[in-house]
Design a protein around this motif. Structure first.
Motif, short mmCIF file in Angstrom:
data_model
loop_
_atom_site.label_atom_id
_atom_site.label_comp_id
_atom_site.label_asym_id
_atom_site.label_seq_id
_atom_site.Cartn_x
_atom_site.Cartn_y
_atom_site.Cartn_z
N TYR A 48 0.83 -1.20 0.00
CA TYR A 48 0.00 0.00 0.00
C TYR A 48 0.86 1.25 0.00
O TYR A 48 2.07 1.22 0.27
CB TYR A 48 -0.95 0.01 1.20
CG TYR A 48 -0.35 0.59 2.46
CD1 TYR A 48 -0.65 1.89 2.84
CD2 TYR A 48 0.51 -0.14 3.26
CE1 TYR A 48 -0.10 2.43 3.99
CE2 TYR A 48 1.06 0.38 4.40
CZ TYR A 48 0.76 1.67 4.76
OH TYR A 48 1.30 2.22 5.89
N ARG A 55 -5.49 5.84 1.31
CA ARG A 55 -4.84 4.54 1.16
C ARG A 55 -5.14 3.94 -0.20
O ARG A 55 -6.29 3.89 -0.63
CB ARG A 55 -5.33 3.57 2.22
CG ARG A 55 -4.84 3.88 3.59
CD ARG A 55 -5.29 2.79 4.53
NE ARG A 55 -5.63 3.41 5.81
CZ ARG A 55 -6.38 2.86 6.72
NH1 ARG A 55 -6.91 1.68 6.51
NH2 ARG A 55 -6.63 3.48 7.84
N ILE A 57 -4.30 0.28 -2.09
CA ILE A 57 -3.87 -1.07 -1.73
C ILE A 57 -3.80 -1.94 -2.97
O ILE A 57 -4.66 -1.84 -3.85
CB ILE A 57 -4.87 -1.69 -0.72
CG1 ILE A 57 -5.01 -0.78 0.51
CG2 ILE A 57 -4.45 -3.09 -0.31
CD1 ILE A 57 -6.21 -1.08 1.37
#
Length: 76
Positions: A48, A55, A57
């Motif tokens: 990530y 965020r 990922i």
């Protein structure tokens, strides 16, 4: 000001280093790493990065790069 991409140094060791190296080639991005981004549970499970504080990922470094650019396209 360029978009900020942040990496955790522990996640770099887990495999996101390739993504960071690829993104550092882009002069329109500010890419940095920190000792810890306080996402330890996430950090131990997947690759990530924080993109402008959000965020992103992925399972592979290549996917992470793609998702980061996609996120930037959608939010900027």
């Amino acid at each position: 000001m360029n978009p900020l991409i942040e990496f955790c140094i522990n996640n770099l060791a887990e495999g996101s280093q390739k993504a960071k190296a690829e993104l550092e080639k882009d002069p329109d991005l500010d890419v940095v790493d920190y000792g810890c981004l306080r996402n330890c549970g996430l950090c131990s499970q997947s690759l990530y990065a924080l993109v402008e504080g959000d965020r992103v990922i992925a399972e592979t470094p290549e996917e992470l790069v793609d998702k980061i650019y996609q996120h930037l396209d959608e939010t900027l």
